[in-house]
Design an enzyme around this catalytic site. Structure first.
Site, PDB file in Angstrom:
ATOM      1  N   GLY A 181       2.229  -3.107   3.372  1.00 42.51           N
ATOM      2  CA  GLY A 181       1.240  -2.209   3.348  1.00 42.51           C
ATOM      3  C   GLY A 181       0.267  -2.404   2.241  1.00 42.51           C
ATOM      4  O   GLY A 181      -0.380  -1.761   1.518  1.00 42.51           O
ATOM      5  N   SER A 236      -2.860  -4.126   2.235  1.00 41.59           N
ATOM      6  CA  SER A 236      -4.203  -4.390   2.262  1.00 41.59           C
ATOM      7  C   SER A 236      -5.000  -3.629   2.167  1.00 41.59           C
ATOM      8  O   SER A 236      -6.366  -3.790   1.834  1.00 41.59           O
ATOM      9  CB  SER A 236      -4.284  -4.942   3.863  1.00 41.59           C
ATOM     10  OG  SER A 236      -3.961  -3.873   4.666  1.00 41.59           O
ATOM     11  N   VAL A 292       6.446  -3.444   9.518  1.00 45.01           N
ATOM     12  CA  VAL A 292       7.779  -3.278   8.739  1.00 45.01           C
ATOM     13  C   VAL A 292       8.961  -2.308   9.839  1.00 45.01           C
ATOM     14  O   VAL A 292      10.034  -2.619   9.420  1.00 45.01           O
ATOM     15  CB  VAL A 292       7.501  -2.365   7.585  1.00 45.01           C
ATOM     16  CG1 VAL A 292       6.740  -3.196   6.500  1.00 45.01           C
ATOM     17  CG2 VAL A 292       7.030  -0.868   7.607  1.00 45.01           C
ATOM     18  N   ASN A 300       5.475   0.130   0.207  1.00 40.93           N
ATOM     19  CA  ASN A 300       4.359   1.024   0.312  1.00 40.93           C
ATOM     20  C   ASN A 300       3.893   1.491   1.560  1.00 40.93           C
ATOM     21  O   ASN A 300       3.377   2.443   1.715  1.00 40.93           O
ATOM     22  CB  ASN A 300       3.360   0.335  -0.443  1.00 40.93           C
ATOM     23  CG  ASN A 300       2.102   0.948  -0.395  1.00 40.93           C
ATOM     24  OD1 ASN A 300       1.931   2.085  -0.746  1.00 40.93           O
ATOM     25  ND2 ASN A 300       1.022   0.218   0.505  1.00 40.93           N
ATOM     26  N   TYR A 318       6.379  13.699   7.634  1.00 47.68           N
ATOM     27  CA  TYR A 318       6.269  12.748   6.615  1.00 47.68           C
ATOM     28  C   TYR A 318       7.252  13.010   5.215  1.00 47.68           C
ATOM     29  O   TYR A 318       7.743  12.294   4.748  1.00 47.68           O
ATOM     30  CB  TYR A 318       4.726  12.855   6.232  1.00 47.68           C
ATOM     31  CG  TYR A 318       4.137  11.854   5.017  1.00 47.68           C
ATOM     32  CD1 TYR A 318       4.051  10.562   5.510  1.00 47.68           C
ATOM     33  CD2 TYR A 318       3.759  12.258   3.948  1.00 47.68           C
ATOM     34  CE1 TYR A 318       3.437   9.859   4.555  1.00 47.68           C
ATOM     35  CE2 TYR A 318       3.107  11.408   2.775  1.00 47.68           C
ATOM     36  CZ  TYR A 318       3.113   9.983   3.459  1.00 47.68           C
ATOM     37  OH  TYR A 318       2.637   9.056   2.415  1.00 47.68           O
ATOM     38  N   ILE A 352      -4.349  11.272  -3.673  1.00 49.66           N
ATOM     39  CA  ILE A 352      -5.264  10.090  -4.190  1.00 49.66           C
ATOM     40  C   ILE A 352      -6.071   9.680  -3.087  1.00 49.66           C
ATOM     41  O   ILE A 352      -6.029   9.535  -2.033  1.00 49.66           O
ATOM     42  CB  ILE A 352      -3.739   9.063  -4.308  1.00 49.66           C
ATOM     43  CG1 ILE A 352      -2.484   9.391  -5.121  1.00 49.66           C
ATOM     44  CG2 ILE A 352      -4.513   7.606  -4.887  1.00 49.66           C
ATOM     45  CD1 ILE A 352      -2.772   9.787  -6.449  1.00 49.66           C
TER      46      ILE A 352
END
Length: 243
Positions: free
Chosen positions: A8, A10, A61, A89, A154, A187
């Protein structure tokens, strides 16, 4: 050729990690992406702007066969290359209250964060063990250490990743392989772009969202030789919202 693979890689935190590792190390950066090739190429451009080398590598993935085939094909073409660093990630969110959560939203989130970690790491760890060196860094989340309402899926995926980090660290430590996790809070990234920052920052002691680079600095440190006595650890990067 010593390589660092960032899944991940990109966009968002993944991109920041790719660029930071390019700045701080001489690792050849393998930027994994699933669908957004143009973003991956943009990240590669920034890696090369730091005077380092890299390439993009496409696989999902969650697809064990695709992970294996793609990495084996890459290894065939680069016989002398060693992947010394894995940054797991890749992750997605499909938020919603648990009582209304469709099975797909549960499955997809767990598949990406948790099974993605298994598919990539399990395939590459044999070689790390033979080489007697490695750095595995898992990107967890504040949701995985404290739990977040509306993110039971999550939180479950990232909480399991934290537990897997601690267990695997004990298995491979004698071979000079460290396994650590970072647990970012809020973030600035595509993943948090829908959130109301001005409202939520009041909950955060430092009173702002974090920058992707602030996660990347910690990952870069954990990937370095300087962190050789740190393993099984979870570093919370959340502005004090939870520790």
């Amino acid at each position: 050729m010593k390589c660092a693979l960032i899944t991940g890689g990109s966009r968002g935190i993944g991109k920041a990690i790719c660029v930071q590792l390019a700045k701080d190390s001489d690792y050849h950066i393998l930027i994994n992406y699933n669908s957004n090739k143009s973003a991956a190429l943009e990240t590669l451009k920034e890696v090369e702007a730091e005077g380092n080398t890299g390439e993009i590598i496409q696989f999902n993935v969650t697809d064990a066969n695709q992970v294996k085939t793609t990495l084996d094909t890459w290894q065939e073409k680069n016989k002398d290359a060693i992947i010394e660093i894995i940054v797991n990630n890749a992750g997605i969110t499909k938020d919603g209250l648990f009582m209304w959560m469709p099975q797909n939203d549960w499955q997809d989130v767990i598949n990406t964060s948790l099974n993605g970690f298994y598919n990539v790491t399990n395939h590459l760890i044999q070689k790390m063990l033979r080489n007697r060196f490695g750095r595995i860094i898992n990107v967890a989340s504040v949701s995985g250490v404290k739990g977040t309402a509306g993110q039971t899926n999550y939180s479950a995926a990232k909480g399991a990743l934290v537990a897997a980090t601690k267990a695997l660290a004990q298995e491979v430590a004698k071979r000079k392989i460290t396994v650590n996790a970072v647990a970012p809070g809020f973030i600035k990234s595509d993943m948090t772009s829908e959130l109301n920052e001005s409202e939520l920052k009041n909950l955060i002691p430092v009173n702002r969202f974090g920058e992707p680079e602030e996660v990347a600095f910690a990952v870069s440190f954990l990937a370095s030789k300087k962190a050789s006595y740190i393993t099984g650890e979870v570093i919370n990067i959340n502005g004090g919202i939870y520790s």
